[in-house]
Design a protein around this motif. Structure first.
Motif, PDB file in Angstrom:
ATOM      1  N   ALA A 155       0.807  -1.218   0.000  1.00 55.10           N
ATOM      2  CA  ALA A 155       0.000   0.000   0.000  1.00 55.10           C
ATOM      3  C   ALA A 155       0.845   1.275   0.000  1.00 55.10           C
ATOM      4  CB  ALA A 155      -0.928   0.008   1.215  1.00 55.10           C
ATOM      5  N   ILE A 156       2.043   1.218   0.566  1.00 49.22           N
ATOM      6  CA  ILE A 156       2.870   2.417   0.714  1.00 49.22           C
ATOM      7  C   ILE A 156       4.128   2.248  -0.124  1.00 49.22           C
ATOM      8  CG2 ILE A 156       4.038   3.940   2.338  1.00 49.22           C
ATOM      9  CD1 ILE A 156       1.013   3.760   2.726  1.00 49.22           C
ATOM     10  N   HIS A 157       4.426   3.261  -0.948  1.00 46.82           N
ATOM     11  CA  HIS A 157       5.604   3.208  -1.811  1.00 46.82           C
ATOM     12  C   HIS A 157       6.873   3.135  -0.968  1.00 46.82           C
ATOM     13  CE1 HIS A 157       8.183   3.911  -5.251  1.00 46.82           C
ATOM     14  NE2 HIS A 157       8.781   4.890  -4.579  1.00 46.82           N
ATOM     15  N   GLY A 158       7.780   2.255  -1.362  1.00 48.77           N
ATOM     16  CA  GLY A 158       9.056   2.122  -0.668  1.00 48.77           C
ATOM     17  C   GLY A 158       9.073   1.099   0.435  1.00 48.77           C
ATOM     18  N   VAL A 159       7.931   0.434   0.686  1.00 49.63           N
ATOM     19  CA  VAL A 159       7.853  -0.587   1.729  1.00 49.63           C
ATOM     20  C   VAL A 159       7.707  -1.949   1.071  1.00 49.63           C
ATOM     21  CG1 VAL A 159       6.620  -1.422   3.766  1.00 49.63           C
ATOM     22  CG2 VAL A 159       6.780   1.045   3.319  1.00 49.63           C
ATOM     23  N   GLU A 160       8.551  -2.883   1.458  1.00 50.40           N
ATOM     24  CA  GLU A 160       8.488  -4.252   0.952  1.00 50.40           C
ATOM     25  C   GLU A 160       8.470  -5.215   2.128  1.00 50.40           C
ATOM     26  OE1 GLU A 160      11.554  -5.200  -1.787  1.00 50.40           O
ATOM     27  OE2 GLU A 160      11.111  -3.521  -3.143  1.00 50.40           O
ATOM     28  N   GLY A 161       7.596  -6.197   2.045  1.00 47.85           N
ATOM     29  CA  GLY A 161       7.481  -7.182   3.108  1.00 47.85           C
ATOM     30  C   GLY A 161       6.127  -7.842   3.073  1.00 47.85           C
ATOM     31  N   ALA A 162       5.751  -8.463   4.185  1.00 42.21           N
ATOM     32  CA  ALA A 162       4.476  -9.183   4.226  1.00 42.21           C
ATOM     33  C   ALA A 162       3.949  -9.242   5.648  1.00 42.21           C
ATOM     34  CB  ALA A 162       4.639 -10.596   3.667  1.00 42.21           C
ATOM     35  N   LEU A 163       2.631  -9.365   5.738  1.00 49.35           N
ATOM     36  CA  LEU A 163       1.936  -9.611   6.994  1.00 49.35           C
ATOM     37  C   LEU A 163       1.502 -11.070   7.006  1.00 49.35           C
ATOM     38  CD1 LEU A 163       0.343  -8.748   9.608  1.00 49.35           C
ATOM     39  CD2 LEU A 163      -1.552  -8.201   8.066  1.00 49.35           C
ATOM     40  N   ILE A 164       1.765 -11.773   8.089  1.00 47.39           N
ATOM     41  CA  ILE A 164       1.405 -13.186   8.230  1.00 47.39           C
ATOM     42  C   ILE A 164       0.368 -13.304   9.340  1.00 47.39           C
ATOM     43  CG2 ILE A 164       2.254 -15.518   8.658  1.00 47.39           C
ATOM     44  CD1 ILE A 164       5.059 -14.449   7.919  1.00 47.39           C
ATOM     45  N   ALA A 165      -0.823 -13.803   9.004  1.00 49.39           N
ATOM     46  CA  ALA A 165      -1.882 -14.046   9.983  1.00 49.39           C
ATOM     47  C   ALA A 165      -2.070 -15.549  10.142  1.00 49.39           C
ATOM     48  CB  ALA A 165      -3.188 -13.395   9.534  1.00 49.39           C
ATOM     49  N   LEU A 166      -2.261 -16.003  11.372  1.00 53.04           N
ATOM     50  CA  LEU A 166      -2.388 -17.433  11.664  1.00 53.04           C
ATOM     51  C   LEU A 166      -3.682 -17.706  12.403  1.00 53.04           C
ATOM     52  CD1 LEU A 166       1.262 -17.980  12.894  1.00 53.04           C
ATOM     53  CD2 LEU A 166       0.332 -18.775  10.727  1.00 53.04           C
ATOM     54  N   ARG A 167      -4.306 -18.845  12.076  1.00 58.40           N
ATOM     55  CA  ARG A 167      -5.541 -19.250  12.733  1.00 58.40           C
ATOM     56  C   ARG A 167      -5.480 -20.718  13.154  1.00 58.40           C
ATOM     57  NH1 ARG A 167     -10.569 -16.494   9.429  1.00 58.40           N
ATOM     58  NH2 ARG A 167     -10.644 -14.561  10.658  1.00 58.40           N
ATOM     59  N   ILE A 168      -6.299 -21.027  14.140  1.00 62.37           N
ATOM     60  CA  ILE A 168      -6.402 -22.394  14.649  1.00 62.37           C
ATOM     61  C   ILE A 168      -7.762 -22.962  14.257  1.00 62.37           C
ATOM     62  CG2 ILE A 168      -6.444 -23.824  16.735  1.00 62.37           C
ATOM     63  CD1 ILE A 168      -4.767 -21.625  18.079  1.00 62.37           C
ATOM     64  N   GLY A 169      -7.759 -24.084  13.567  1.00 58.36           N
ATOM     65  CA  GLY A 169      -8.989 -24.829  13.331  1.00 58.36           C
ATOM     66  C   GLY A 169      -9.892 -24.318  12.241  1.00 58.36           C
ATOM     67  N   ARG A 170      -9.594 -23.230  11.589  1.00 53.93           N
ATOM     68  CA  ARG A 170     -10.439 -22.736  10.501  1.00 53.93           C
ATOM     69  C   ARG A 170      -9.602 -21.942   9.509  1.00 53.93           C
ATOM     70  NH1 ARG A 170     -12.994 -17.445  11.863  1.00 53.93           N
ATOM     71  NH2 ARG A 170     -11.981 -16.668  13.757  1.00 53.93           N
ATOM     72  N   SER A 171     -10.087 -21.882   8.282  1.00 55.75           N
ATOM     73  CA  SER A 171      -9.346 -21.207   7.217  1.00 55.75           C
ATOM     74  C   SER A 171      -9.800 -19.760   7.085  1.00 55.75           C
ATOM     75  CB  SER A 171      -9.548 -21.955   5.899  1.00 55.75           C
ATOM     76  OG  SER A 171     -10.920 -21.967   5.555  1.00 55.75           O
ATOM     77  N   PHE A 172      -9.210 -19.054   6.130  1.00 53.69           N
ATOM     78  CA  PHE A 172      -9.540 -17.661   5.867  1.00 53.69           C
ATOM     79  C   PHE A 172     -10.465 -17.569   4.655  1.00 53.69           C
ATOM     80  CE2 PHE A 172      -5.506 -17.617   8.068  1.00 53.69           C
ATOM     81  CZ  PHE A 172      -5.634 -16.561   8.956  1.00 53.69           C
ATOM     82  N   GLY A 173     -11.354 -16.577   4.688  1.00 54.57           N
ATOM     83  CA  GLY A 173     -12.268 -16.341   3.587  1.00 54.57           C
ATOM     84  C   GLY A 173     -11.998 -15.032   2.882  1.00 54.57           C
ATOM     85  N   ALA A 174     -12.891 -14.675   1.935  1.00 56.84           N
ATOM     86  CA  ALA A 174     -12.720 -13.444   1.152  1.00 56.84           C
ATOM     87  C   ALA A 174     -12.743 -12.210   2.053  1.00 56.84           C
ATOM     88  CB  ALA A 174     -13.804 -13.356   0.089  1.00 56.84           C
ATOM     89  N   ALA A 175     -13.620 -12.213   3.063  1.00 52.69           N
ATOM     90  CA  ALA A 175     -13.683 -11.062   3.973  1.00 52.69           C
ATOM     91  C   ALA A 175     -12.388 -10.912   4.754  1.00 52.69           C
ATOM     92  CB  ALA A 175     -14.858 -11.224   4.928  1.00 52.69           C
ATOM     93  N   ASP A 176     -11.760 -12.035   5.085  1.00 49.73           N
ATOM     94  CA  ASP A 176     -10.486 -11.972   5.812  1.00 49.73           C
ATOM     95  C   ASP A 176      -9.386 -11.369   4.957  1.00 49.73           C
ATOM     96  OD1 ASP A 176     -11.419 -13.291   8.209  1.00 49.73           O
ATOM     97  OD2 ASP A 176     -11.462 -15.139   7.034  1.00 49.73           O
ATOM     98  N   VAL A 177      -9.440 -11.637   3.661  1.00 51.06           N
ATOM     99  CA  VAL A 177      -8.443 -11.054   2.760  1.00 51.06           C
ATOM    100  C   VAL A 177      -8.580  -9.532   2.742  1.00 51.06           C
ATOM    101  CG1 VAL A 177      -7.632 -10.938   0.377  1.00 51.06           C
ATOM    102  CG2 VAL A 177      -8.317 -13.130   1.349  1.00 51.06           C
ATOM    103  N   LEU A 178      -9.807  -9.027   2.724  1.00 45.50           N
ATOM    104  CA  LEU A 178     -10.028  -7.579   2.751  1.00 45.50           C
ATOM    105  C   LEU A 178      -9.531  -6.986   4.064  1.00 45.50           C
ATOM    106  CD1 LEU A 178     -13.587  -7.342   1.163  1.00 45.50           C
ATOM    107  CD2 LEU A 178     -11.391  -6.796   0.090  1.00 45.50           C
ATOM    108  N   THR A 179      -9.795  -7.670   5.180  1.00 43.43           N
ATOM    109  CA  THR A 179      -9.317  -7.202   6.481  1.00 43.43           C
ATOM    110  C   THR A 179      -7.792  -7.163   6.518  1.00 43.43           C
ATOM    111  OG1 THR A 179     -11.269  -8.125   7.575  1.00 43.43           O
ATOM    112  CG2 THR A 179      -9.362  -7.637   8.954  1.00 43.43           C
ATOM    113  N   ALA A 180      -7.167  -8.229   6.019  1.00 43.00           N
ATOM    114  CA  ALA A 180      -5.704  -8.275   6.001  1.00 43.00           C
ATOM    115  C   ALA A 180      -5.130  -7.185   5.112  1.00 43.00           C
ATOM    116  CB  ALA A 180      -5.236  -9.653   5.534  1.00 43.00           C
ATOM    117  N   SER A 181      -5.804  -6.894   3.997  1.00 46.71           N
ATOM    118  CA  SER A 181      -5.338  -5.839   3.101  1.00 46.71           C
ATOM    119  C   SER A 181      -5.344  -4.489   3.803  1.00 46.71           C
ATOM    120  CB  SER A 181      -6.206  -5.800   1.848  1.00 46.71           C
ATOM    121  OG  SER A 181      -5.799  -4.755   0.994  1.00 46.71           O
ATOM    122  N   SER A 182      -6.394  -4.218   4.574  1.00 45.88           N
ATOM    123  CA  SER A 182      -6.441  -2.963   5.334  1.00 45.88           C
ATOM    124  C   SER A 182      -5.361  -2.931   6.407  1.00 45.88           C
ATOM    125  CB  SER A 182      -7.823  -2.794   5.975  1.00 45.88           C
ATOM    126  OG  SER A 182      -8.832  -2.699   4.987  1.00 45.88           O
TER     127      SER A 182
END
Length: 351
Positions: free
Chosen positions: A129-156
């Motif tokens: 989202a910000i120019h000049g920043v490179e990297g990643a955010l890692i989110a972890l869950r127990i017992g359930r997967s991520f959905g489309a809404a989670d992708v939007l949350t992670a993007s924010s």
């Protein structure tokens, strides 16, 4: 039939809550929630990131979270998971995929969390989202997967993380600039007012080591026969060599012809501690030829371009200090002691 005592206590509590609710204005509603932490002491950058990641994990309903940034600074911070999360084979592959494609990736994992539970799914979102920043955010869950809404949350969330990483880089750069300015000021002060060259050089080396974050700092001065003599060092303990022939050491030889040298292989160096991981050798030069070399080393962190530039600037200034000290010595040898001093003062005192 009499009600159980427990039921009566619950009913009484509910009545108290309703009475309190009815006493408030009609447009106000109290929400019952866990009491938040207050007066938390934030002592350093690690404490700041702990609060940020814990808040993001709560908002995203993640059981653990981590960030891995490469630019504008190298940064690794975690919440409820060890910092080795990016070493996991599946997470590492997802990080490479995210870096290459720029898309968010979900992968099945088996990672032990710090609270003793086991995470089964990881979501890896790039910091784009910000120019000049490179990297990643890692989110972890127990017992359930991520959905489309989670992708939007992670993007924010990545937007927030990228902004914070950029701010951290700016703060570090400002702190580094301040330390460098103070170090150069103190260097100038000691060079101008120092009388004994040996004490001045040792003080300068100690100053630069502590102010600029060097684990090793050495100053080698060229002797008349062409060898180098170690005149000041940090640390002084465990030194195996104090007189060096430049032709026996490639880094020293290259620096004496005016080249700023980076060296990474400690097995080729017998004149610095074996634990030294990264090394800078900067030349001390004058108009009539080389004076010696300035050596900086670190045991853990690697040097960057700014460190090389600062080493070159320090070497140039130290060269002036050495030349000024030699000029003072030459003047004393030619004109004798300063006005007011007496050559026979020592003899008179001794008698």
């Amino acid at each position: 039939m009499n009600e159980p005592k427990t039921a009566k206590s619950f009913r009484a509590a509910a009545d108290r809550i309703l009475r309190q609710e009815s006493a408030t204005p009609a447009n106000v509603t109290r929400l019952l929630a866990a009491r938040g932490l207050v007066d938390r002491v934030i002592a350093n950058e690690d404490d700041q990131w702990a609060v940020r990641l814990a808040a993001l994990a709560a908002l995203g309903q993640w059981d653990a979270a981590a960030i891995v940034a490469q630019k504008p600074i190298k940064l690794s911070r975690t919440h409820n998971v060890s910092e080795r999360v990016s070493v996991d084979a599946k997470v590492a592959a997802a990080l490479e995929d995210t870096k290459r494609s720029g898309s968010t990736v979900q992968v099945a994992v088996r990672l032990a969390l710090l609270d003793g539970r086991m995470a089964g799914t990881a979501l890896v979102a790039p910091l784009l989202a910000i120019h000049g920043v490179e990297g990643a955010l890692i989110a972890l869950r127990i017992g359930r997967s991520f959905g489309a809404a989670d992708v939007l949350t992670a993007s924010s969330a990545t937007e927030i993380v990228a902004l914070e990483a950029l701010g951290a880089a700016t703060a570090r750069r400002d702190a580094t600039t301040g330390r460098q300015a103070l170090a150069l000021y103190e260097l100038a002060r000691r060079g101008l007012f120092g009388e004994d060259l040996g004490e001045s050089l040792q003080g300068i080396v100690e100053l630069l080591a502590h102010a600029l974050g060097h684990d090793v700092a050495q100053l080698w001065i060229l002797r008349a026969g062409g060898s180098l003599q170690l005149r000041a060092a940090h640390p002084r303990e465990g030194l195996a060599l104090e007189i060096a022939r430049p032709r026996d050491h490639a880094a020293l030889s290259r620096a004496l012809v005016g080249e700023l040298v980076r060296a990474h292989d400690p097995s080729l160096r017998s004149w610095v501690p074996r634990t030294t991981r990264d090394l800078i050798v900067a030349p001390l030069t004058a108009e009539d030829g080389p004076l010696g070399v300035l050596v900086f080393g670190r045991w853990r962190d690697a040097y960057v371009t700014e460190d090389e530039e600062m080493a070159g600037a320090c070497a140039q200034f130290i060269a002036r200090v050495v030349l000024a000290a030699r000029a003072r010595d030459a003047q004393r040898a030619t004109h004798g002691p300063p006005h007011g001093a007496r050559d026979d003062e020592g003899a008179l005192t001794g008698s």
